[in-house]
Design a protein around this motif. Structure first.
Motif, mmCIF file in Angstrom:
data_model
loop_
_atom_site.group_PDB
_atom_site.id
_atom_site.type_symbol
_atom_site.label_atom_id
_atom_site.label_comp_id
_atom_site.label_asym_id
_atom_site.label_seq_id
_atom_site.Cartn_x
_atom_site.Cartn_y
_atom_site.Cartn_z
ATOM 1 N N GLY A 52 3.828 -3.418 7.820
ATOM 2 C CA GLY A 52 2.480 -3.449 7.834
ATOM 3 C C GLY A 52 1.966 -4.924 8.244
ATOM 4 O O GLY A 52 0.811 -4.756 9.140
ATOM 5 N N VAL A 241 -3.957 1.128 8.778
ATOM 6 C CA VAL A 241 -3.430 -0.195 8.466
ATOM 7 C C VAL A 241 -4.237 -1.269 9.549
ATOM 8 O O VAL A 241 -4.651 -2.243 9.013
ATOM 9 C CB VAL A 241 -1.988 -0.353 8.419
ATOM 10 C CG1 VAL A 241 -1.557 -1.798 7.954
ATOM 11 C CG2 VAL A 241 -1.464 0.570 7.302
ATOM 12 N N VAL A 272 -1.307 -4.294 2.135
ATOM 13 C CA VAL A 272 -1.674 -2.781 2.175
ATOM 14 C C VAL A 272 -0.561 -1.741 2.037
ATOM 15 O O VAL A 272 -0.479 -1.028 1.421
ATOM 16 C CB VAL A 272 -2.655 -2.539 3.324
ATOM 17 C CG1 VAL A 272 -2.883 -1.116 3.495
ATOM 18 C CG2 VAL A 272 -3.969 -3.463 3.244
ATOM 19 N N VAL A 273 0.451 -2.010 2.886
ATOM 20 C CA VAL A 273 1.643 -0.901 3.124
ATOM 21 C C VAL A 273 2.355 -1.266 1.844
ATOM 22 O O VAL A 273 3.031 0.011 1.214
ATOM 23 C CB VAL A 273 2.527 -1.202 4.277
ATOM 24 C CG1 VAL A 273 3.641 -0.170 4.562
ATOM 25 C CG2 VAL A 273 1.494 -0.818 5.394
ATOM 26 N N ALA A 276 0.520 0.483 -0.917
ATOM 27 C CA ALA A 276 0.668 1.910 -0.841
ATOM 28 C C ALA A 276 1.718 2.588 -0.979
ATOM 29 O O ALA A 276 1.740 3.844 -1.486
ATOM 30 C CB ALA A 276 -0.059 2.180 0.810
ATOM 31 N N THR A 295 -2.184 5.128 2.764
ATOM 32 C CA THR A 295 -3.129 3.993 3.277
ATOM 33 C C THR A 295 -4.338 5.026 3.749
ATOM 34 O O THR A 295 -5.425 4.122 3.913
ATOM 35 C CB THR A 295 -2.081 3.632 4.555
ATOM 36 O OG1 THR A 295 -1.761 4.771 5.497
ATOM 37 C CG2 THR A 295 -0.903 2.809 3.997
ATOM 38 N N GLY A 299 -7.649 3.450 2.668
ATOM 39 C CA GLY A 299 -8.161 2.578 3.748
ATOM 40 C C GLY A 299 -9.302 2.964 4.240
ATOM 41 O O GLY A 299 -10.283 2.418 4.572
#
Length: 383
Positions: A52, A241, A272-273, A276, A295, A299
């Motif tokens: 990420g 991402v 985020v990763v 997720a 994501t 996202g």
């Protein structure tokens, strides 16, 4: 300070949840003694954070170099080229060692980026590079579809999961394989950040400051390739991402520049990763879903929301008129042009319609009025 505290809290929560939740559930006190934690969940969590961070930083590099908030690896042929380089040997039954896969991914990503730059070589402006990159990405994805048609059922399942981006069954070998590439990419990223701040000013201003724009943009693309390709080789193309993390960084630090946004883009990309990956493991347990699907699912709406909020705030020198100034005077894109700038560029009727022979409305007005502004008397027969 508040932003740092929020990021640290989100990171601590992601680490605790990633190590504790699953089958079986492990209490924090038993992390060190659990084989499931140390050999399965911890390398997966570390890989999620590293992947990420690389994708978030690469997304900011591409967006700043091309001066386009939509410039992401998925739309420039970089991710598709890297995926093609890794998937082709699998379909063609070519045995490739694990250490060689990042080189194949870098070759494919460099091919996609080079095709984008070549296709956009005769175009004007960074936006044209993005459009050409979307076309190159579509062509490379078509090649991937052809490979999927040629693959057998087992390989097809592996390729399909890989193309969506997956952290399943990743070990410490996958994590340590990214180490040498990070040793190359991180110093290059530090050197690239100040140049990105100059490129953000525009091509003409960057040239005036001594920057070779085309070489700087190509170097930025090379740095992005080195960041993206090893991650794609291990995890597959984890989508969106590189789009979402830079926008979060800009949103939380609106007055910054590329040097300030770069570390925060890496931080938010890692978060985020990591977050997720939790629904990817737990939502349909015991079946694991690809992290790239989550994501993208999270996202896309979040990115659209960030872009809409960004449009509601007028940028410096943007189209919004300042109080007491004519509409469009901020950037010259709207409103009426100022009177008399070009000798008759006002919005009134031309002087020729009133029988004047001056070069513009100002000349016609001078012919009809004296120096004191009193209208002259037309003498009969003096024409």
């Amino acid at each position: 300070m508040r932003r740092t505290a929020v990021a640290a809290g989100a990171l601590a929560a992601a680490v605790c949840a990633g190590l504790a939740l699953g089958t079986p559930v492990v209490a924090p006190a038993g992390f060190a003694d659990s084989f499931v934690v140390t050999e399965l969940r911890l390398p997966r969590l570390v890989l999620a954070l590293v992947a990420g961070a690389c994708l978030g930083a690469a997304g900011l590099v591409l967006q700043e170099a091309l001066r386009n908030p939509l410039a992401v690896p998925e739309l420039l042929g970089v991710s598709s080229g890297a995926a093609l380089g890794v998937a082709a040997p699998l379909v063609l039954a070519v045995s490739v060692p694990l250490a060689v896969q990042p080189f194949l991914a870098i070759g494919g990503a460099a091919l996609g980026g080079a095709l984008t730059l070549l296709a956009a070589g005769a175009a004007r402006g960074p936006s044209a590079v993005l459009l050409c990159g979307a076309a190159v990405a579509a062509a490379l994805q078509s090649a991937l579809l052809v490979l999927m048609v040629l693959a057998d059922q087992l390989d097809l399942q592996l390729i399909h999961r890989y193309l969506l981006g997956s952290l399943s069954a990743r070990t410490w070998d996958d994590v340590t394989g990214l180490g040498p590439w990070l040793l190359v990419a991180v110093p290059a990223l530090v050197l690239c950040a100040p140049v990105l701040s100059v490129l953000r000013l525009g091509d003409d201003d960057a040239r005036a400051l001594g920057v070779r724009v085309h070489r700087a943009r190509a170097a930025a693309l090379a740095v992005a390739v080195v960041l993206i390709a090893p991650v794609v080789a291990v995890c597959g193309p984890v989508a969106w991402v590189g789009f979402l993390a830079p926008h979060i960084a800009r949103r939380l630090a609106p007055g910054g520049d590329a040097v300030r946004w770069l570390p925060w883009s890496a931080v938010w990309g890692a978060l985020v990763v990591a977050w997720a990956d939790l629904p990817a493991r737990l939502a349909l347990a015991p079946v694991e879903t690809p992290v790239g699907a989550w994501t993208a699912l999270l996202g896309v709406p979040a990115g659209v929301l960030l872009l809409r909020r960004r449009r509601t705030v007028p940028a410096d020198g943007g189209g919004a008129a300042k109080p007491g100034s004519p509409a469009g005077a901020g950037d010259g894109r709207g409103g009426d042009p100022p009177a008399g700038r070009d000798g008759g560029a006002s919005s009134g009727p031309p002087a020729a319609r009133d029988g004047g022979s001056g070069p513009g409305a100002a000349g016609a007005a001078a012919g009809r009025h004296g120096a004191d502004g009193v209208p002259r008397t037309r003498l009969g027969g003096a024409g």
